[in-house]
Design an enzyme around this catalytic site. Structure first.
Site, PDB file in Angstrom:
ATOM      1  N   ASP A 141       5.252  -2.126   4.270  1.00  0.00           N
ATOM      2  CA  ASP A 141       5.269  -3.597   4.198  1.00  0.00           C
ATOM      3  C   ASP A 141       3.919  -4.172   4.631  1.00  0.00           C
ATOM      4  OD1 ASP A 141       5.817  -2.539   6.726  1.00  0.00           O
ATOM      5  OD2 ASP A 141       6.959  -4.285   7.396  1.00  0.00           O
ATOM      6  N   TYR A 339       3.026  17.440  -3.268  1.00  0.00           N
ATOM      7  CA  TYR A 339       1.812  16.612  -3.184  1.00  0.00           C
ATOM      8  C   TYR A 339       0.598  17.493  -2.880  1.00  0.00           C
ATOM      9  CZ  TYR A 339       4.845  12.492  -2.568  1.00  0.00           C
ATOM     10  OH  TYR A 339       5.772  11.501  -2.715  1.00  0.00           O
ATOM     11  N   GLU A 415       1.087  -6.704  14.675  1.00  0.00           N
ATOM     12  CA  GLU A 415       0.457  -7.353  13.512  1.00  0.00           C
ATOM     13  C   GLU A 415      -1.017  -7.698  13.740  1.00  0.00           C
ATOM     14  OE1 GLU A 415       3.465 -10.299  13.466  1.00  0.00           O
ATOM     15  OE2 GLU A 415       4.593  -9.387  11.834  1.00  0.00           O
TER      16      GLU A 415
END
Ligand SMILES: [Zn+2]
Ligand SMILES: [Zn+2]
Length: 450
Positions: A141, A339, A415
């Site tokens: 996100d 991967y 944040e």
């Protein structure tokens, strides 16, 4: 800076084209940094919205729609549905130059959030037959929000850009649902690095255990190649009281498990790189007095070079097959290559680290040990030179052992690092363009696929 100020600036430095170019670059960097700072609130709001509404891999429909709307609002050419739900935005700069791709992944995970946040995820779904919450437990996100912010910054200085920026919002980094293709592999297969052809790609990953303000990177092999394997040991079923009349796949499996432990300890050259062979599940039998027909094990392999990968695959085959044979059983070995290694082109890394230092401060950019986790950013790096780095997302002063790791219900991100995330992506882009316009090194770079 207006014309008069620019002239004054040049007069201070002395006149000449070099100073003019320098002056303009300074202005561009300063403008981008200011813009990134101004966008912080907006990016945090976006992030909280994505956090509250996470979607699993190949199902990022709402996420993709919000991204596409934002890129369109910036006047970009936008493609949706690339590699299932991927979004690609193209920003053409005012001047000719290279094509830089910036990538963010969009998917959440089947994890039930335990963190008490006002924007906590309440999303739920059924996954592999189990009820579960959905959570952005890897921080994708934050990647989406930061790249949307970087897109806004770069769009605002579009006329001064010496090249093109391709914004890649990628689905399913954590792996596609069973039976589906997805992630970077599928986007590359669908041509995301072509039309226009990408010259270099940059990407970042937030880290819940690295302090805000810090950037970590590693030249060369950074994150491991991951493969999975499945071994079926076929014996001969018999009564548990008469083992001599059968072939016991359970005892044979136990020997295979122990044999696999010698691959990393006895075969891999650990002075080059680490390697991991893990048995993740082992199943066989149904009742205490029945020796079953077969036993099955599955596990994961982590390596950092094609040579080590080949060696580990070969040894798994040899050990399982020959131990089974020595017991009169039979081993079926299946290895799925997943991967590749996340490999930072050493020349590109050298070339770009000063850009990170410019925005984070020299002391805040650190080299990190290779990680045995994997990242499908590696599929881009197989095709074009790429640089992948880690952005601090842990509150300053917090102890690493108190910060929940990625993929856990308590995973949390501070944040405060988002502005640095935006600044770093923008600066890498414009510095690469500047260097290309001066003819530096770009053509000598090689992709890791070699
Ligand atoms: Zn993850
Ligand atoms: Zn991740």
């Amino acid at each position: 800076m207006n014309k008069f100020q620019l002239y004054t600036f040049m007069a201070v430095l002395g006149t000449g084209t070099l100073q003019t170019a320098f002056g303009q670059t300074q202005t561009l960097n300063a403008r981008m940094e200011k813009m990134a700072e101004n966008l912080e609130k907006k990016v945090v709001t976006w992030r909280r919205d994505f956090h509250q509404h996470p979607e699993l891999g190949n199902r990022e429909f709402q996420t993709a729609a919000k991204i596409a709307a934002h890129l369109q609002s910036l006047g970009m050419e936008v493609k949706t549905g690339v590699g299932k739900t991927g979004v690609v935005g193209l920003l053409k700069g005012g001047k000719p130059g290279p094509v830089i791709a910036l990538r963010a992944d969009m998917d959440g995970l089947p994890v039930t959030e335990r963190v008490d946040l006002p924007f906590k995820s309440e999303a739920r779904t059924e996954y592999n037959g189990q009820q579960t919450g959905i959570m952005h437990a890897c921080g994708h996100d934050t990647h989406v929000a930061i790249l949307m912010g970087a897109a806004e910054v770069l769009a605002s200085v579009k006329n001064d850009l010496r090249g093109t920026v391709k914004f890649i919002f990628q689905p399913a980094e954590e792996g596609a649902p069973t039976g589906e293709e997805g992630g970077a592999y599928l986007m590359v297969k669908e041509g995301v690095l072509e039309n226009p052809k990408v010259d270099a790609i940059f990407g970042l990953h937030i880290n819940s255990q690295t302090e805000v303000g810090t950037i970590k990177y590693r030249p060369g092999a950074t994150m491991a190649a991951v493969d999975s394997y499945a071994i079926k040991i076929k014996g001969k079923q018999t009564h548990g009281a008469n083992p001599w009349s059968g072939v016991d796949p359970i005892v044979t499996s136990a020997q295979v498990v122990m044999g696999l432990q010698t691959i990393v300890s006895r075969n891999v050259n650990l002075t080059d790189n680490a390697a991991v062979v893990t048995v993740g599940a082992l199943h066989g039998g149904i009742r205490q007095n029945i020796i079953p027909e077969e036993a099955n094990m599955i596990g994961t392999i982590r390596t950092f070079s094609p040579e080590a990968q080949k060696l580990v695959h070969r040894r798994i085959n040899e050990i399982a097959t020959n131990i089974a044979e020595s017991a009169g059983a039979q081993a079926d070995v299946k290895i799925d290559v997943m991967y590749p290694v996340t490999y930072n082109d050493p020349k590109l890394t050298d070339q770009m680290v000063p850009s990170l230092e410019a925005v984070a401060g020299k002391n805040n950019v650190k080299i990190t040990p290779a990680a045995t986790g994997a990242e499908d950013f590696s599929f881009y790096q197989q095709k074009v030179p790429g640089f992948f780095y880690f952005l601090g997302g842990m509150t300053k002063g917090k102890k690493v052992e108190d910060a929940a790791p990625h993929h856990t219900p308590d995973f949390q991100i501070d944040e405060g690092g988002f502005v640095l995330g935006m600044k770093s992506l923008c600066r890498l882009t414009t510095d690469y363009m500047e260097q290309a316009s001066k003819g530096i090194a770009v053509k000598e770079l090689t992709a890791s696929g070699k």
